[in-house]
Structure formats: structure tokens, C-alpha cells
Design an enzyme around this catalytic site. Structure first.
Site, mmCIF file in Angstrom:
data_model
loop_
_atom_site.group_PDB
_atom_site.id
_atom_site.type_symbol
_atom_site.label_atom_id
_atom_site.label_comp_id
_atom_site.label_asym_id
_atom_site.label_seq_id
_atom_site.Cartn_x
_atom_site.Cartn_y
_atom_site.Cartn_z
ATOM 1 N N ARG A 46 -10.934 18.075 2.673
ATOM 2 C CA ARG A 46 -10.677 18.621 1.354
ATOM 3 C C ARG A 46 -11.165 20.061 1.323
ATOM 4 O O ARG A 46 -12.208 20.383 1.912
ATOM 5 C CB ARG A 46 -11.381 17.800 0.266
ATOM 6 C CG ARG A 46 -10.760 16.446 0.011
ATOM 7 C CD ARG A 46 -9.389 16.557 -0.629
ATOM 8 N NE ARG A 46 -8.814 15.283 -1.009
ATOM 9 C CZ ARG A 46 -7.944 14.589 -0.274
ATOM 10 N NH1 ARG A 46 -7.568 15.056 0.928
ATOM 11 N NH2 ARG A 46 -7.458 13.447 -0.718
ATOM 12 N N GLU A 51 -5.732 25.378 -3.496
ATOM 13 C CA GLU A 51 -4.414 24.747 -3.388
ATOM 14 C C GLU A 51 -3.965 24.132 -4.709
ATOM 15 O O GLU A 51 -4.813 23.670 -5.493
ATOM 16 C CB GLU A 51 -4.414 23.689 -2.275
ATOM 17 C CG GLU A 51 -5.383 22.538 -2.447
ATOM 18 C CD GLU A 51 -5.319 21.561 -1.285
ATOM 19 O OE1 GLU A 51 -4.870 20.413 -1.497
ATOM 20 O OE2 GLU A 51 -5.714 21.953 -0.152
ATOM 21 N N HIS A 111 -1.580 21.662 3.406
ATOM 22 C CA HIS A 111 -2.002 20.281 3.168
ATOM 23 C C HIS A 111 -0.930 19.295 3.639
ATOM 24 O O HIS A 111 -0.531 18.379 2.910
ATOM 25 C CB HIS A 111 -2.337 20.051 1.691
ATOM 26 C CG HIS A 111 -3.303 18.918 1.480
ATOM 27 N ND1 HIS A 111 -4.192 18.871 0.432
ATOM 28 C CD2 HIS A 111 -3.528 17.775 2.193
ATOM 29 C CE1 HIS A 111 -4.918 17.757 0.486
ATOM 30 N NE2 HIS A 111 -4.522 17.082 1.555
#
Length: 310
Positions: free
Chosen positions: A230, A259, A277
């Protein structure tokens, strides 16, 4: 009558059609549609499908009096108010195990690309430069890889590292008894030992900025960082400073704090590989995640134990 399902994460028409065979689906993949779906269909919703990065708030849960099941499509569930859900008797499950191999593959791809400077060499080649004018990249194999978070994904990354003759070390909150990999009791100690530091720990408040300026300094000017966990785990500003100053040699990031907006402070950093991602996304992984949600839902509504409860 089919149960009402709110889908809060992006999905393909094919997968939505698959869900529609078992549920009355209300698709809400953006903020406006989500708020409308909760307001309009929350009173009848019995299940919610979301993702860890998208989550489900306690307020949203309380707007759904008939809610019985909340599932995360992937393994992460850090932004789902899961304790609040369980306090209301709502079952919570995730997609653990469905994309582990995909994420591990992507971690190694990022690490190889960063160490061997693959993006930079591609650009140079397209510009007509030949190898004699370019800096040399180090060997990838035979070095030390430290993994922060030796869970299922971390162990898969470790096995791939062994294929490159890498020595493996790791940091968890406590040492594992089922591995011979070297354990370090702090991230800083692991970073000081490692040539490559791979982040595979869960997100959330407990790991925010776990990799900070001190950890990056310990990794050092010959070290490489990869984050497929993350974005919140890495201090973005500290990483930008380290890359610009050369106190870390390179990095590969599939996740970042800003993001889905790009990490602007990192875009001009040298020897940085970025992907949006995508680490856990492949046709096979997504299908496996959808299939696992359907099986968890089948089990729940049949009164059977969930396959992957949180």
C-alpha cells in the site's frame, strides 16, 4: 428473489453479468454513483462487494439495515469498517490467495526493472544510444533481499528470490516458526542488511510511513526499494528526497500515497519504475477473485462457514 448486491469497485461487463446471475446488482464504481446507490438501494442491500483501497465506511454500513455480507475483492480490507460490521453481526470476507502469484510476479518484475535500469535502457536504445555510452547496472543475482511482511505474498516473493540465488531476510511483528529465513526485529535493521527491500505488509494506520527517512538511509546508496503493498507504507516525500540525493539507488512502486493521481513529487526522480496499482491484476487473478467472492456469498447465504473470513 435474488439478494441485492452493491458493487463499489470497477468491474468488467463480463464479471458484472456473472454476478447478475445470482444477485440484483447495483453498480457504483465512483463516488457519485456510490452515494446514490447507498441512498437509493441501501435499505434493501444484503451484500456489498468492494476493495481494500475503496473500502466501506461505518456510516454506509449503518445506512444498510439488511446488510449481511461485506467482501473485499482482493486480499486488502484496510478501509472497510470491518470491526463495526462484525459488531452488527455482518460477515466480512476477502479475496485472500486469489492474486498472490500475480503480485509476487509483479514485485520481481519491478525489482528487476529497477536494478537493471530496464526503462532507462529502453529509452536510450530508442534514442540511438549504444551500450558503450551508458552506465552499467549491477548484477541482480547473488544479493540480499529483505521482505517486510512475510505473509502469503511475501513468501511467494521469497521463493522467486531464491531462484535468483538471493539470500532472504524478513521483518514481521514476530518471528515465524515455519521458515529458516533470517528474522530482523525492526525494519531499519532489515534495510541495513538488505540490498533489496520489498514491502509486502498490509496497509492501514499501523503501518503508515513504516518506511521513512531513517529506513531509507539504512538501505543506503546501493539499495533498491520495491512497494507492492500500500502506498501509505512508504513516506513519499522521504523517498523522493533519497532518490534525488542518491542515498537510495532505485525504486519500483506499484502503489503510492496519491493514487489514483500520479505521485507528482516522484515523477522526475532518477531510476524509478512506476506502475498504476496493477500488481494483482491479470485476467486469471481477477477471475479467481470473482469466483472466490461468489463462493463466499454462496456459503454465507447457505448458512455455511465462509471460505476466507476476515
Amino acid at each position: 428473489m435474488k439478494p441485492v448486491l452493491l458493487v463499489l469497485n470497477p468491474m468488467s461487463p463480463q464479471h458484472l453479468a456473472s454476478l447478475g446471475e445470482r444477485f440484483t446488482v447495483h453498480y457504483a464504481p465512483d463516488a457519485a454513483a456510490r452515494a446514490d446507490a447507498v441512498a437509493t438501494h441501501g435499505s434493501t442491500a444484503r451484500a456489498v462487494l468492494t476493495m481494500g483501497s475503496i473500502g466501506l465506511t461505518a456510516t454506509e454500513i449503518d445506512a444498510m439495515p439488511r446488510l449481511e455480507l461485506v467482501c473485499a475483492l482482493g486480499a486488502g480490507y484496510e478501509n472497510i469498517a470491518h470491526e463495526h460490521a462484525r459488531a452488527r453481526g455482518i460477515a466480512v470476507a476477502n479475496g485472500a490467495g486469489t492474486n498472490d502469484s500475480c503480485v509476487a510476479d509483479h514485485a520481481m518484475a519491478l525489482l528487476l526493472a529497477a536494478v537493471r535500469a530496464v526503462p532507462q535502457l529502453d529509452i536510450a536504445t530508442r534514442a540511438g544510444q549504444w551500450r558503450d555510452t551508458l552506465p552499467l547496472s549491477p548484477n541482480f543475482s547473488g544479493r540480499r533481499m529483505g521482505i517486510v511482511g512475510l505473509g502469503t505474498i511475501g513468501r511467494r516473493i521469497a521463493r522467486r528470490g531464491e531462484g535468483f540465488d538471493l539470500e532472504i531476510g524478513y521483518h514481521n511483528r514476530t518471528a515465524r516458526t515455519d521458515t529458516t529465513y533470517r528474522y530482523f526485529d525492526s525494519v531499519s535493521a532489515l534495510a541495513q542488511w538488505a540490498d533489496y527491500l520489498v514491502i509486502a505488509t498490509p496497509g492501514g494506520a499501523g503501518t503508515r510511513h513504516l518506511v521513512d527517512a531513517g529506513v531509507l538511509a539504512a538501505l543506503g546508496p546501493n539499495g533498491f526499494l520495491v512497494n507492492i503493498a500500500r502506498g501509505s507504507v512508504v513516506d513519499t516525500a522521504a523517498l523522493a528526497q533519497a532518490l534525488h540525493a542518491g542515498t537510495v539507488r532505485g525504486a519500483g512502486l506499484d502503489v503510492y500515497e496519491s493514487e489514483p493521481a500520479p505521485p507528482m513529487v516522484l515523477l522526475d526522480c532518477p531510476n524509478l519504475v512506476l506502475t498504476p496499482h496493477m500488481g494483482g491484476w491479470s485476467p486469471e487473478a481477477i477471475q479467481a477473485s470473482v469466483d472466490q467472492f461468489l463462493e463466499n456469498a454462496r456459503r454465507h447465504f447457505a448458512g455455511e462457514p465462509l471460505l476466507t473470513p476476515v
